[in-house]
Design an enzyme around this catalytic site. Structure first.
Site, mmCIF file in Angstrom:
data_model
loop_
_atom_site.group_PDB
_atom_site.id
_atom_site.type_symbol
_atom_site.label_atom_id
_atom_site.label_comp_id
_atom_site.label_asym_id
_atom_site.label_seq_id
_atom_site.Cartn_x
_atom_site.Cartn_y
_atom_site.Cartn_z
ATOM 1 N N SER A 1 0.905 -1.200 0.092
ATOM 2 C CA SER A 1 -0.137 0.069 -0.190
ATOM 3 C C SER A 1 0.896 1.084 -0.093
ATOM 4 O O SER A 1 1.861 1.430 0.738
ATOM 5 C CB SER A 1 -0.807 0.138 1.396
ATOM 6 N N TYR B 1 -1.934 -1.729 10.298
ATOM 7 C CA TYR B 1 -2.258 -2.026 8.440
ATOM 8 C C TYR B 1 -0.924 -1.423 7.799
ATOM 9 O O TYR B 1 -0.053 -2.233 7.037
ATOM 10 C CB TYR B 1 -3.232 -1.265 7.853
ATOM 11 N N ILE C 1 -7.850 3.181 -4.503
ATOM 12 C CA ILE C 1 -8.497 2.466 -5.546
ATOM 13 C C ILE C 1 -10.061 2.427 -5.427
ATOM 14 O O ILE C 1 -10.485 2.031 -4.358
ATOM 15 C CB ILE C 1 -7.874 1.153 -5.729
HETATM 16 P P1 NDP Z 1 -11.301 -6.126 -1.115
HETATM 17 O O1 NDP Z 1 -11.766 -6.345 0.494
HETATM 18 O O2 NDP Z 1 -12.233 -5.486 -1.777
HETATM 19 O O3 NDP Z 1 -11.084 -7.581 -1.410
HETATM 20 C C1 NDP Z 1 -10.091 -8.445 -0.729
HETATM 21 C C2 NDP Z 1 -10.202 -9.805 -1.287
HETATM 22 O O4 NDP Z 1 -9.292 -10.865 -0.460
HETATM 23 C C3 NDP Z 1 -11.389 -10.503 -1.232
HETATM 24 O O5 NDP Z 1 -11.478 -11.454 -2.352
HETATM 25 C C4 NDP Z 1 -11.356 -11.368 -0.054
HETATM 26 O O6 NDP Z 1 -12.483 -12.355 0.203
HETATM 27 C C5 NDP Z 1 -9.890 -11.519 -0.085
HETATM 28 N N1 NDP Z 1 -9.553 -12.040 1.361
HETATM 29 C C6 NDP Z 1 -9.276 -11.311 2.521
HETATM 30 N N2 NDP Z 1 -8.845 -11.950 3.344
HETATM 31 C C7 NDP Z 1 -8.655 -13.229 3.009
HETATM 32 C C8 NDP Z 1 -8.301 -14.239 3.748
HETATM 33 N N3 NDP Z 1 -7.776 -14.513 4.941
HETATM 34 N N4 NDP Z 1 -8.103 -15.569 2.817
HETATM 35 C C9 NDP Z 1 -8.517 -15.523 1.547
HETATM 36 N N5 NDP Z 1 -8.843 -14.272 0.878
HETATM 37 C C10 NDP Z 1 -9.191 -13.349 1.570
HETATM 38 O O7 NDP Z 1 -9.768 -5.391 -0.926
HETATM 39 P P2 NDP Z 1 -9.113 -4.602 -2.248
HETATM 40 O O8 NDP Z 1 -9.284 -5.095 -3.292
HETATM 41 O O9 NDP Z 1 -9.435 -3.159 -1.718
HETATM 42 O O10 NDP Z 1 -7.616 -4.733 -1.650
HETATM 43 C C11 NDP Z 1 -6.833 -5.745 -2.242
HETATM 44 C C12 NDP Z 1 -5.420 -5.543 -1.722
HETATM 45 O O11 NDP Z 1 -4.950 -4.218 -2.066
HETATM 46 C C13 NDP Z 1 -5.324 -5.688 -0.276
HETATM 47 O O12 NDP Z 1 -3.989 -6.153 -0.017
HETATM 48 C C14 NDP Z 1 -5.189 -4.210 0.264
HETATM 49 O O13 NDP Z 1 -4.425 -3.917 1.454
HETATM 50 C C15 NDP Z 1 -4.491 -3.538 -1.072
HETATM 51 N N6 NDP Z 1 -4.741 -2.168 -1.340
HETATM 52 C C16 NDP Z 1 -5.939 -1.697 -1.599
HETATM 53 C C17 NDP Z 1 -6.316 -0.401 -1.761
HETATM 54 C C18 NDP Z 1 -7.449 0.142 -2.115
HETATM 55 O O14 NDP Z 1 -7.645 1.393 -2.103
HETATM 56 N N7 NDP Z 1 -8.562 -0.659 -2.076
HETATM 57 C C19 NDP Z 1 -5.338 0.496 -1.670
HETATM 58 C C20 NDP Z 1 -3.948 0.242 -1.147
HETATM 59 C C21 NDP Z 1 -3.767 -1.304 -1.147
HETATM 60 P P3 NDP Z 1 -13.680 -12.458 1.216
HETATM 61 O O15 NDP Z 1 -14.714 -11.971 0.542
HETATM 62 O O16 NDP Z 1 -13.507 -14.109 1.374
HETATM 63 O O17 NDP Z 1 -12.936 -11.683 2.397
#
Ligand code: NDP
Length: 241
Positions: A140, A153, A186
């Site tokens: 991030s 985080y 994002i």
């Molecule tokens: P979302 O919450 O939209 O999606 C997360 C995804 O990861 C889901 O498919 C979720 O599935 C899965 N997931 C979470 N925990 C687990 C677990 N323990 N085991 C398996 N699957 C899991 O997240 P984002 O798309 O927003 O973020 C994706 C990545 O990008 C993350 O690492 C986040 O920190 C990083 N990020 C995002 C930003 C943003 O603005 N969106 C900015 C900077 C970094 P389930 O539904 O089962 O939980």
């Protein structure tokens, strides 16, 4: 970008950025195994979408913070693909909590999901990785800057940079590259409150939030052979924030 025929594992593919990464790689010709934790309509629609894309794709329920689930996930990669050309550690969670009230269980949940899981997955997958393999850890942008209410985080995401730098040095001699993609804000399916949206727009020189495909394309580049000399790097994808 050349990723056709590559065998790729993407964690957290059911929603958000991970979904765009998994679908983008599959559309570009890679064979993709992806995982999720919670059953949902998003999982069903991802399975349906991947079915329409040529290639050997699989969506598996596996909690990346659970050692048995990770072992089973990597076993499935071995049985189906015999090797992994790329791993994208995307699954992650976030919460917004004043540091004074941050319970140790919540600290552990966030660090386990964003940092320890990535380490565990790469370690378990080592026998499947080899010359030309690429690991992309989704970090991030805010980790390098800091932000109130997200000490846990940002600590985890900063740890991902250290992990990647050291593994780049340790695994580089085997031809394995490890890099970080650090997104700024994002737009995903998750609701962004209008006030937050406005604040981001003024903070980001491009005047908008990023799109999931704008992260997926950079991840795809790092997976591809065109990034064959990029190792131990963090690429910020943040609209110039
Ligand atoms: P979302 O919450 O939209 O999606 C997360 C995804 O990861 C889901 O498919 C979720 O599935 C899965 N997931 C979470 N925990 C687990 C677990 N323990 N085991 C398996 N699957 C899991 O997240 P984002 O798309 O927003 O973020 C994706 C990545 O990008 C993350 O690492 C986040 O920190 C990083 N990020 C995002 C930003 C943003 O603005 N969106 C900015 C900077 C970094 P389930 O539904 O089962 O939980």
């Amino acid at each position: 970008m050349h990723v056709a025929g590559k065998k790729v594992l993407v964690t957290g593919g059911s929603r958000g950025i991970g979904r765009a990464i998994a679908l983008g790689l599959a559309r570009a010709g890679a064979d993709v195994i992806t995982c999720y934790r919670t059953e949902s309509e998003a999982v069903a629609s991802l399975v349906a979408e991947l079915k329409e894309i040529p290639g050997d794709h699989q969506v598996i329920r596996a909690d990346v913070t659970n050692a048995d689930d990770v072992a089973a996930l990597i076993d499935e990669c071995r049985l189906r693909f015999t090797r992994l050309d790329a791993i994208v550690n995307n699954a992650g969670v976030i919460s917004h909590i004043p540091f004074a009230q941050l319970e140790i269980d919540e600290w552990r949940r966030v660090v386990d999901s964003n940092l320890t899981a990535a380490a565990r997955i790469v370690q378990a997958a080592l026998p499947l990785l080899g010359e030309g393999s690429s690991v992309v850890n989704v970090g991030s942008r805010v980790a390098a800057v800091g932000i109130p209410l997200r000490a846990h985080y940002t600590a985890a995401k900063s740890g991902l940079v250290g992990l990647s730098r050291s593994l780049a040095k340790e695994l580089g001699p085997r031809g394995i590259r490890i890099n970080v993609v650090a997104p700024g804000p994002i737009q995903t399916e998750a609701e962004t409150p209008p006030a937050v949206l406005e604040r981001y727009k003024t903070m980001i020189p491009l005047g908008r939030l990023g799109r999931t495909d704008e992260i997926a394309s950079v991840v795809q580049f790092l997976v591809s052979d065109q990034a064959s000399f990029i190792n131990g790097e963090t690429i910020n994808v943040d609209g110039g924030i």
